[in-house]
Design an enzyme around this catalytic site. Structure first.
Site, PDB file in Angstrom:
ATOM      1  N   PHE A   3      38.687  37.371  40.444  1.00 12.93           N
ATOM      2  CA  PHE A   3      38.728  37.086  41.824  1.00 12.93           C
ATOM      3  C   PHE A   3      38.559  35.620  42.224  1.00 12.93           C
ATOM      4  O   PHE A   3      38.761  34.910  43.120  1.00 12.93           O
ATOM      5  CB  PHE A   3      37.506  37.737  42.448  1.00 12.93           C
ATOM      6  CG  PHE A   3      36.320  37.032  42.404  1.00 12.93           C
ATOM      7  CD1 PHE A   3      35.508  36.857  41.361  1.00 12.93           C
ATOM      8  CD2 PHE A   3      35.877  36.062  43.476  1.00 12.93           C
ATOM      9  CE1 PHE A   3      34.143  36.086  41.297  1.00 12.93           C
ATOM     10  CE2 PHE A   3      34.646  35.790  43.552  1.00 12.93           C
ATOM     11  CZ  PHE A   3      33.966  35.331  42.383  1.00 12.93           C
ATOM     12  N   LYS A   4      38.351  34.633  40.917  1.00 11.58           N
ATOM     13  CA  LYS A   4      38.487  33.194  41.097  1.00 11.58           C
ATOM     14  C   LYS A   4      39.514  32.744  41.746  1.00 11.58           C
ATOM     15  O   LYS A   4      39.563  31.809  42.351  1.00 11.58           O
ATOM     16  CB  LYS A   4      38.187  32.730  39.800  1.00 11.58           C
ATOM     17  CG  LYS A   4      36.838  33.108  39.029  1.00 11.58           C
ATOM     18  CD  LYS A   4      35.423  32.775  39.769  1.00 11.58           C
ATOM     19  CE  LYS A   4      34.280  32.809  38.751  1.00 11.58           C
ATOM     20  NZ  LYS A   4      34.016  34.252  38.540  1.00 11.58           N
ATOM     21  N   ASP A   5      40.694  33.393  41.677  1.00  7.11           N
ATOM     22  CA  ASP A   5      41.957  32.725  42.421  1.00  7.11           C
ATOM     23  C   ASP A   5      42.074  32.877  43.725  1.00  7.11           C
ATOM     24  O   ASP A   5      42.790  32.097  44.329  1.00  7.11           O
ATOM     25  CB  ASP A   5      42.978  33.854  41.908  1.00  7.11           C
ATOM     26  CG  ASP A   5      43.595  33.838  40.292  1.00  7.11           C
ATOM     27  OD1 ASP A   5      43.502  32.703  39.792  1.00  7.11           O
ATOM     28  OD2 ASP A   5      43.911  34.841  39.680  1.00  7.11           O
TER      29      ASP A   5
END
Ligand code: PLP
Length: 499
Positions: free
Chosen positions: A112-114
């Site tokens: 989810f860091k993207d």
């Protein structure tokens, strides 16, 4: 919209300054002076819009020193052009009656860091254009795995920017290591540290805050910034997907305008769930925020007792991105709960620094309890949840998401609260193939890609291309250094010569 520091309300900067600077000089985090509201009409108008349009609408409320055109361009560069493998960018997957999984891992690095790190480089470029006076921005990252790769992928080949990532030599998963050491791009460098994540993090912080290093960079036309989740530019894009999820529920007819939902989030540094809190403060109909921890249950205990205490053993778990005892972003919530009392935040943070603990006041605790529910889940139950959800629903969870699903199950059972719920899913299961395969009863002594193959055979779930394509790839960055040599390594990687 101006931004204040949580440790000095007198500090007032623009969003561009907050994003380029990363952290306030007093050690506090930048927070918006007020939370802009999102009316029902605005929310309705977003239902038939694309993710890019939803993002532009939310971001422009916070980034008021950006032009509408700049915000749109940043959102469009981040969330279109095939960077995400789902046209919806952050699609909902209906899991069971009243429960949806919000898939946040369709970006290039499968975590989810993207969602934030695909747009941060664009926000940073525009911000630097307004504030950095033509300097080259140096992004310095210490990572336990997911942030490093997502930051590398986001900042690769970004103009006037270089990125250096330090990771603990033996502290990341085999897939995470391969993702980082094979990184492409002309402005990137990756180096392993002999030590653990804390060593890498302490080393980076020391370099980051050393005035002598800053002066040396300045002489060379460079300037440090941060891609960690303390940067406001990482938090604000995360608000978008909660708004977007509600729009998708409206669109599907799963809720009517104004119906409350609950949100459950697997939590480490408190960034993701804080974004859900901000969405709620904007007016998104969110009832409870359910904070899920693994065996490192410092946040569970805090929400249950009002005492934050990091003096406890550190557990290495199957959900490593949540193995954390100091949740940095909690400071932003405390600031709001205290009624924006910077003196109170300084007192609490001094307690954390000096004694490793603090207790919040009774009024703060009451507010906390009204907003949040919390729970934790150990590795055994995480594995059982992965197996049960796959058997019952044919849906494969990664270890982090499984923690949230498990904690949500407990919450629902204990409270009987049947409010429709969105559970944030933070990684694709193939990023943690070993633990996921073992949860399904597979062998634990196979090679990494053998495990990927076995998991694929057992579940039929597609292996995302960015992970599949790492098979057989030769690492490009094999350097390992001691913690004491990090500063020299930074100069070397930046081609700054000896004096
Ligand atoms: C970073 C991360 C988390 C924790 O998110 P926070 O914003 O730090 O709470 C959870 N799951 C995965 C897979 C992550 O990479």
């Amino acid at each position: 919209m101006r931004y204040n520091s949580t440790r000095d309300s007198g500090v007032s900067v623009s969003s561009a300054q907050a994003i380029t600077q990363g952290i306030s000089k007093d050690g506090g985090l930048f927070v918006p002076e007020s939370i802009p509201s999102l009316s029902e009409e605005e929310l309705l108008s977003l239902v038939d819009k694309t993710y890019v349009e939803r993002a532009a609408a939310v971001l422009s409320k916070f980034l008021t020193d950006f032009s509408a055109e700049e915000v749109r361009e940043c959102a469009s560069l981040a969330y279109t052009a095939g960077r995400f493998r789902s046209p919806a960018v952050a699609p909902l997957h209906p899991l069971a009656d009243g429960v949806d999984i919000l898939e946040l891992w369709h970006g290039p690095t499968c975590a989810f860091k993207d969602m934030a790190l695909q747009i941060l480089p664009h926000l940073m470029r525009v911000s630097a254009g307004k504030t950095a006076g033509g300097k080259t921005i140096i992004i310095l990252v210490a990572t336990s795995g997911d942030t490093g790769k997502a930051a590398l992928e986001g900042f690769r080949d970004a103009a006037d920017t270089r990125i250096l990532v330090f990771y603990p030599e033996d502290g990341v998963s085999p897939m995470q290591k391969l993702q980082m050491t094979t990184q492409e791009g002309d402005n990137v460098a990756v180096c392993a540290i002999r030590g653990n994540f804390d060593d890498a993090q302490t080393g980076v912080k020391a370099i980051f805050t050393d005035p002598a290093v800053a002066a040396r960079l300045e002489e060379n036309g460079m300037l440090f910034s941060s891609a960690n989740s303390i940067n406001w530019g990482r938090l604000v894009p995360q608000i978008v997907y909660y708004v977007s999820a509600y729009c998708d529920l409206l669109k599907r007819g799963a809720v009517s305008m104004g119906d409350p939902i609950n949100v459950a989030v697997p939590t480490g540094n408190f960034g993701n769930i804080l974004a859900a809190y901000y969405a709620r403060e904007m007016g998104l109909p969110v009832a409870r925020l359910i904070c899920a921890s693994n065996e490192n249950r410092v946040l569970t205990d805090f929400i249950e007792t009002g005492v934050y205490d990091r003096n406890r053993p550190f557990h290495t778990t199957a959900s490593p991105s949540m193995d954390i005892l100091i949740s940095s972003n909690l400071e932003r919530l405390l600031y709001d709960l205290s009624g924006r009392d910077d003196g109170e935040i300084r007192r609490l943070m001094d307690g954390l620094k000096n004694e490793g603990r603090y207790r919040v006041s009774a009024p703060m605790y009451d507010k906390l309890r009204r907003l949040f529910a919390a729970g934790s889940c150990d590795d055994r139950r995480t594995a059982r949840t992965i197996r049960e959800v796959f058997e019952r629903h044919g849906y494969l969870l990664d270890t982090h998401t499984a923690v949230a699903v498990s904690v949500y199950g407990d919450y629902r059972q204990e409270t009987g609260d049947a409010t429709p719920t969105v559970i944030a899913s933070t990684a694709n299961p193939y990023k943690f193939s070993g633990a996921v395969l073992a949860a399904l009863g597979g062998p634990s002594d196979a090679g990494e890609f053998e495990k990927v193959d076995l998991l694929h055979k057992a579940t039929g779930c597609a292996v995302p291309e960015p992970l599949a394509s790492l098979r057989g790839k030769t690492p490009r960055f094999t350097e390992v250094c001691n913690r004491a040599d990090m500063e020299r390594m930074v100069y070397r990687l930046l081609h700054i010569g000896a004096e």
